[in-house]
Motif scaffolding. Structure first.
Motif, mmCIF file in Angstrom:
data_model
loop_
_atom_site.group_PDB
_atom_site.id
_atom_site.type_symbol
_atom_site.label_atom_id
_atom_site.label_comp_id
_atom_site.label_asym_id
_atom_site.label_seq_id
_atom_site.Cartn_x
_atom_site.Cartn_y
_atom_site.Cartn_z
ATOM 1 N N VAL A 40 1.153 -0.767 -0.083
ATOM 2 C CA VAL A 40 -0.193 0.425 0.416
ATOM 3 C C VAL A 40 0.390 1.454 0.522
ATOM 4 C CG1 VAL A 40 -1.625 1.435 1.368
ATOM 5 C CG2 VAL A 40 -1.681 -1.574 1.053
ATOM 6 N N ASP A 41 1.930 1.671 0.582
ATOM 7 C CA ASP A 41 2.610 2.930 0.948
ATOM 8 C C ASP A 41 3.592 2.867 -0.766
ATOM 9 O OD1 ASP A 41 2.742 3.162 3.274
ATOM 10 O OD2 ASP A 41 3.895 2.657 4.404
ATOM 11 N N PHE A 44 2.268 5.375 -2.889
ATOM 12 C CA PHE A 44 2.637 7.385 -2.361
ATOM 13 C C PHE A 44 3.655 7.444 -3.025
ATOM 14 C CE2 PHE A 44 -0.995 5.335 -0.611
ATOM 15 C CZ PHE A 44 -2.226 6.607 -0.584
ATOM 16 N N VAL A 113 -5.677 10.568 -1.542
ATOM 17 C CA VAL A 113 -6.004 9.699 -0.645
ATOM 18 C C VAL A 113 -4.658 10.215 0.110
ATOM 19 C CG1 VAL A 113 -5.019 7.028 -0.063
ATOM 20 C CG2 VAL A 113 -6.465 8.108 -1.622
ATOM 21 N N ALA A 114 -3.378 10.738 -0.272
ATOM 22 C CA ALA A 114 -2.246 10.898 0.193
ATOM 23 C C ALA A 114 -2.497 11.759 1.306
ATOM 24 C CB ALA A 114 -1.321 11.201 -0.658
ATOM 25 N N ARG A 117 -4.127 10.080 3.568
ATOM 26 C CA ARG A 117 -2.974 9.081 4.530
ATOM 27 C C ARG A 117 -2.591 9.675 5.839
ATOM 28 N NH1 ARG A 117 1.977 8.502 3.070
ATOM 29 N NH2 ARG A 117 3.121 5.369 3.389
ATOM 30 N N GLU A 118 -1.814 10.855 5.090
ATOM 31 C CA GLU A 118 -0.349 11.567 6.478
ATOM 32 C C GLU A 118 -1.016 11.828 7.538
ATOM 33 O OE1 GLU A 118 0.463 15.112 4.261
ATOM 34 O OE2 GLU A 118 1.314 14.539 2.286
ATOM 35 N N ALA A 120 -2.770 9.581 8.996
ATOM 36 C CA ALA A 120 -3.296 8.189 9.682
ATOM 37 C C ALA A 120 -2.473 8.041 10.400
ATOM 38 C CB ALA A 120 -3.711 7.528 8.398
ATOM 39 N N PRO A 123 -1.127 2.415 8.523
ATOM 40 C CA PRO A 123 -0.553 2.814 6.952
ATOM 41 C C PRO A 123 -2.135 1.506 6.551
ATOM 42 C CG PRO A 123 0.795 0.993 7.878
ATOM 43 C CD PRO A 123 0.128 1.974 8.903
ATOM 44 N N ASP A 125 -5.516 1.600 7.763
ATOM 45 C CA ASP A 125 -6.005 2.264 8.332
ATOM 46 C C ASP A 125 -7.377 1.701 6.773
ATOM 47 O OD1 ASP A 125 -8.553 4.348 8.728
ATOM 48 O OD2 ASP A 125 -6.938 5.010 9.903
ATOM 49 N N ILE A 128 -8.748 4.455 5.246
ATOM 50 C CA ILE A 128 -7.970 4.670 3.813
ATOM 51 C C ILE A 128 -7.601 3.532 2.713
ATOM 52 C CG2 ILE A 128 -5.401 4.791 3.107
ATOM 53 C CD1 ILE A 128 -6.158 6.918 5.238
ATOM 54 N N GLN A 131 -10.820 4.145 0.884
ATOM 55 C CA GLN A 131 -10.736 5.032 0.096
ATOM 56 C C GLN A 131 -9.798 4.382 -1.337
ATOM 57 O OE1 GLN A 131 -9.866 8.800 0.950
ATOM 58 N NE2 GLN A 131 -9.361 8.249 3.356
#
Length: 206
Positions: A40-41, A44, A113-114, A117-118, A120, A123, A125, A128, A131
């Protein structure tokens, strides 16, 4: 980024990793959270200096490298299922590569979404993941090809599991698109797979 076979092997391992995570989810409703977080990370990490940096280092695709090693040894049924999902992601990446409008739509949606995410703490969540799942559904559902996920019906009927699957497929698509960006092509999988599997084993061994 470099366009050598080692870099392409890492990106392919990222694609395999997403496929394996989806396979795990479909089979049991659970998957490796550590590997899932890295997948997922990677969505971004848009300005990473190297392929490994997209995943926070080689360890970020260790699960994918393990699957690649299994495939190099003939491949278990589970590994072949993961490869099937990865192959589907590579096909989607090829379609998206030709569709600039869809690429821009994906970039816009991921940028939105980014920002969430920042804020949350996790990672993975659920908000997230929901979304990201929506990004996958809205931007890719009209493509002429869809990935069919196989698994236990009672698992795949759960909305939260569907969101996990879609978010992970989106992460896998990031790897598949990266693979093409750095020179990955289907003929390499056909004619250079033995070398790729050897490289995967070397990378997995550190």
């Amino acid at each position: 980024m470099k366009h050598d076979l080692a870099e392409q092997t890492l990106a392919f391992a990222g694609t395999l990793q997403a496929g394996e995570l989806v396979r795990q989810l479909g089979a049991s409703g659970q998957c490796s959270r550590q590997a899932a977080a890295r997948t997922v990370d990677s969505l971004f990490e848009v300005d990473a200096e190297s392929t490994a940096a997209v995943y926070g280092g080689v360890d970020g695709v260790r699960l994918g490298l393990t699957v690649a090693c299994e495939l190099g040894g003939g491949g278990s049924r589970d590994a072949l299922t993961s490869l099937g999902y990865a192959s589907g992601l590579l096909r989607l990446a090829r379609l998206i590569e030709r569709d600039r409008d869809r690429q821009r739509a994906l970039q816009r949606e991921l940028a939105l979404v980014a920002s969430a995410r920042e804020r949350a703490e996790d990672p993975l969540d659920p908000a997230i993941l929901a979304q990201l799942a929506d990004v996958y559904r809205t931007t890719l559902s009209t493509l002429p090809f869809r990935i069919q996920v196989i698994g236990r019906p009672e698992v795949l009927k759960q909305s939260d599991k569907v969101e996990w699957v879609r978010a992970l497929l989106l992460g896998g698509l990031r790897s598949a698109f990266l693979w093409r960006q750095i020179g990955g092509r289907p003929w390499r999988l056909l004619f250079q797979r033995r070398r790729m599997f050897r490289i995967a084993a070397e990378l997995a061994d550190g």
